[in-house]
Design an enzyme around this catalytic site. Structure first.
Site, PDB file in Angstrom:
ATOM      1  N   TYR A  94       0.930  -1.211  -0.065  1.00 45.43           N
ATOM      2  CA  TYR A  94      -0.005  -0.020  -0.059  1.00 45.43           C
ATOM      3  C   TYR A  94       0.993   1.203   0.034  1.00 45.43           C
ATOM      4  O   TYR A  94       1.874   1.467   0.888  1.00 45.43           O
ATOM      5  CB  TYR A  94      -0.876   0.028   1.314  1.00 45.43           C
ATOM      6  CG  TYR A  94      -1.763  -1.210   1.450  1.00 45.43           C
ATOM      7  CD1 TYR A  94      -3.029  -0.768   0.937  1.00 45.43           C
ATOM      8  CD2 TYR A  94      -1.862  -2.373   1.823  1.00 45.43           C
ATOM      9  CE1 TYR A  94      -4.255  -1.914   0.871  1.00 45.43           C
ATOM     10  CE2 TYR A  94      -2.596  -3.461   1.968  1.00 45.43           C
ATOM     11  CZ  TYR A  94      -3.959  -2.895   1.581  1.00 45.43           C
ATOM     12  OH  TYR A  94      -4.869  -4.156   1.585  1.00 45.43           O
ATOM     13  N   PRO A 149     -12.126   0.151  -0.528  1.00 47.85           N
ATOM     14  CA  PRO A 149     -11.546  -0.977  -0.624  1.00 47.85           C
ATOM     15  C   PRO A 149     -10.450  -1.157   0.129  1.00 47.85           C
ATOM     16  O   PRO A 149      -9.561  -2.055   0.425  1.00 47.85           O
ATOM     17  CB  PRO A 149     -11.490  -1.143  -2.071  1.00 47.85           C
ATOM     18  CG  PRO A 149     -11.409   0.388  -2.536  1.00 47.85           C
ATOM     19  CD  PRO A 149     -12.308   0.916  -1.622  1.00 47.85           C
ATOM     20  N   LYS A 203     -11.995  -5.260   3.110  1.00 42.68           N
ATOM     21  CA  LYS A 203     -13.004  -5.886   4.247  1.00 42.68           C
ATOM     22  C   LYS A 203     -14.357  -6.087   3.595  1.00 42.68           C
ATOM     23  O   LYS A 203     -15.156  -6.671   4.165  1.00 42.68           O
ATOM     24  CB  LYS A 203     -13.248  -4.525   5.246  1.00 42.68           C
ATOM     25  CG  LYS A 203     -11.815  -4.450   6.077  1.00 42.68           C
ATOM     26  CD  LYS A 203     -11.684  -5.802   7.090  1.00 42.68           C
ATOM     27  CE  LYS A 203     -10.449  -5.620   7.763  1.00 42.68           C
ATOM     28  NZ  LYS A 203      -9.609  -7.026   7.893  1.00 42.68           N
ATOM     29  N   TYR A 215      -6.197  -5.849  10.492  1.00 38.35           N
ATOM     30  CA  TYR A 215      -6.037  -6.324   8.816  1.00 38.35           C
ATOM     31  C   TYR A 215      -6.261  -7.784   8.707  1.00 38.35           C
ATOM     32  O   TYR A 215      -7.203  -8.329   8.048  1.00 38.35           O
ATOM     33  CB  TYR A 215      -4.747  -5.920   8.452  1.00 38.35           C
ATOM     34  CG  TYR A 215      -4.543  -6.240   6.906  1.00 38.35           C
ATOM     35  CD1 TYR A 215      -4.837  -4.985   6.034  1.00 38.35           C
ATOM     36  CD2 TYR A 215      -4.110  -7.430   6.299  1.00 38.35           C
ATOM     37  CE1 TYR A 215      -4.742  -5.093   4.649  1.00 38.35           C
ATOM     38  CE2 TYR A 215      -4.109  -7.411   4.966  1.00 38.35           C
ATOM     39  CZ  TYR A 215      -4.242  -6.279   4.076  1.00 38.35           C
ATOM     40  OH  TYR A 215      -4.056  -6.404   2.776  1.00 38.35           O
TER      41      TYR A 215
HETATM   42  C1  PHB Z   1      -7.174  -6.370  -4.646  1.00 37.76           C
HETATM   43  O1  PHB Z   1      -6.449  -7.295  -4.797  1.00 37.76           O
HETATM   44  O2  PHB Z   1      -7.908  -6.069  -5.416  1.00 37.76           O
HETATM   45  C2  PHB Z   1      -7.173  -5.719  -3.490  1.00 37.76           C
HETATM   46  C3  PHB Z   1      -6.353  -5.947  -2.412  1.00 37.76           C
HETATM   47  C4  PHB Z   1      -6.401  -5.284  -1.138  1.00 37.76           C
HETATM   48  C5  PHB Z   1      -7.079  -4.309  -0.822  1.00 37.76           C
HETATM   49  C6  PHB Z   1      -8.055  -3.846  -2.244  1.00 37.76           C
HETATM   50  C7  PHB Z   1      -8.065  -4.899  -3.235  1.00 37.76           C
HETATM   51  O3  PHB Z   1      -7.206  -3.631   0.103  1.00 37.76           O
END
Ligand code: PHB
Ligand code: APR
Length: 389
Positions: free
Chosen positions: A200, A292, A296, A384
């Site tokens: 992230y 997103p 969750k 998480y």
């Molecule tokens: C995804 O792989 O699409 C994905 C993964 C983690 C997130 C949101 C989307 O927080």
């Protein structure tokens, strides 16, 4: 037609609920407005909490998930030169499973069909009646014909744009909402992921996320403004923007390729309550939306339907209505905590258009604190991997 539980919607909530009820000998019919092909092609997130994976196992639909899902014991956060690794397994003893919602949906559809479950596609539910008293019924249109299902209970698993929420009278329904001033542009490609774990990214040009579906398929996102159109984003433009935002080592490893899917999703947080009205029960996106960040959405849908299946089992097995009565409060206690975490993670990692230098200072301090404090990392990890179900 008659059934015990009529389920509106064949997203993850409706499919998983129907399968959990089947395991306990409770009859259901799932009515889905879209075609089978459409439902199976939808691309969504792909991180399953351990508790969600356990529910899928109890539903008897985990064979492929357990064979192909990738266990992740950590997750990365990047900001400027700083890299933070949150040791999920070390802090919590738990992990997450990377397995696409598209794959899970396919597994559930195939399982319902193999078991002869009543799953009707292109069945648009147009009316839900008598949920307050008497025998509930649904009217749906299928192949140009209007048909009716009579049932003991209705499960509204019809997502954010469904109709079941509207059966709750406006003076009863409360809606709590936050809209974020940006969206996520996502791209799926058959290229190896840049990193073993998700990253992230808080970047001055905006958020980015490096995720994956398998060792050969990547899913990436970049924050975009709400007035942008997907047509304005060629693959080349997307890859260039992503590369700028990724930390240098990941950017150096980035392999690009043609997009299999590209779309823009707005970000919002919504909680509606109560989640029960008479004999109608809402579950999943029909009752709540999370941004997103933190992945969750699917996990909350799974915990809702787990609680709902338990409540129906109590009712049909022991004539016990306590769990049905407690359903809404039980779900909401978990939902609000996931809403809080998703909102917090969104606030921590995105560039807000009206962000002041003070706001940016607080954001950087929060990231600094997360980087330095074991306690902050433990709290992140606990949320998480998913709070107890
Ligand atoms: C995804 O792989 O699409 C994905 C993964 C983690 C997130 C949101 C989307 O927080
Ligand atoms: N009649 C029949 N089906 C309907 C109707 C209707 N009137 N209205 C909506 N539906 C269907 C939609 O076509 C959709 O397939 O309900 C389904 C709802 O599915 P989702 O939107 O996937 O919602 P849910 O099952 O709660 O899934 C939650 O999946 O949607 C993602 O981001 C979400 O990850 C979260 C999780």
């Amino acid at each position: 037609m008659r059934t015990q539980v009529a389920i509106v919607g064949a997203g993850p909530s409706g499919l998983l609920l129907s399968q959990l009820l089947h395991v306990h000998g409770i009859d259901s019919i799932v009515l889905e407005r879209r075609s089978r092909a459409y439902v199976l092609a939808r691309v969504r997130a792909g991180v399953l909490e351990q508790g969600t994976a356990d529910i899928v196992r109890r539903a008897g639909a985990a064979t492929r998930m357990d064979a192909e899902g990738i266990v992740h014991g950590g997750v990365g956060i990047s900001c400027g030169d700083r890299r933070i690794r949150i040791d999920l397994a070390g802090h919590t003893g738990r992990t997450v499973l990377v397995y696409g919602q598209t794959e899970l949906t396919r597994d559930l559809v195939e399982k319902r069909e193999a078991l002869g479950g009543k799953l009707i596609f292109e069945a648009d539910v147009v009316a839900i009646e008598h949920v307050e008293a008497g025998e509930p019924s649904l009217t749906f249109r299928h192949g140009g014909i209007e048909r009716r299902v009579v049932c003991d209970f209705v499960a509204g698993c019809d997502g954010f744009h469904g109709i079941s929420r509207n059966c709750i009278p406006p003076h009863v329904l409360q809606v709590h909402e936050r809209i974020y001033p940006f969206g996520w542009l996502g791209l799926l490609s058959d290229t190896p992921p840049v990193s073993e774990e998700l990253i992230y990214v808080n970047h001055e040009r905006g958020f980015a996320l490096a995720s994956m579906r398998s060792r050969a398929r990547s899913r990436y996102y970049v924050q975009c403004s709400l007035d942008e159109r997907v047509e304005d984003w060629s693959d080349e433009r997307f890859w260039a923007e992503l590369k700028t935002r990724l930390p240098a080592d990941a950017a150096a490893r980035l392999e690009t390729g043609p997009s299999l899917e590209k779309s823009i999703a707005p970000l919002r947080s919504v909680v509606t309550e109560p989640m029960r009205h008479g004999r109608l029960f809402l579950a999943g996106d029909a009752a709540h939306i999370v941004p997103p960040t933190g992945a969750k959405g699917l996990n909350l849908a799974a915990s809702d339907v787990h609680y709902l299946a338990e409540a129906f089992v109590g009712f049909y097995g022991r004539g016990d209505e306590a769990a049905l009565d407690g359903y809404s409060a039980r779900c909401l206690s978990r939902i609000w905590k996931a809403e809080r975490f998703s909102w917090w993670m969104t606030s921590l990692l995105h560039r807000f258009p009206d962000q002041t230098s003070f706001d940016r200072g607080v954001q950087l301090a929060e990231l600094d604190y997360l980087a330095q404090s074991r306690h902050a990392q433990a709290a992140f990890a606990e949320n998480y991997v998913g709070l107890p179900i």
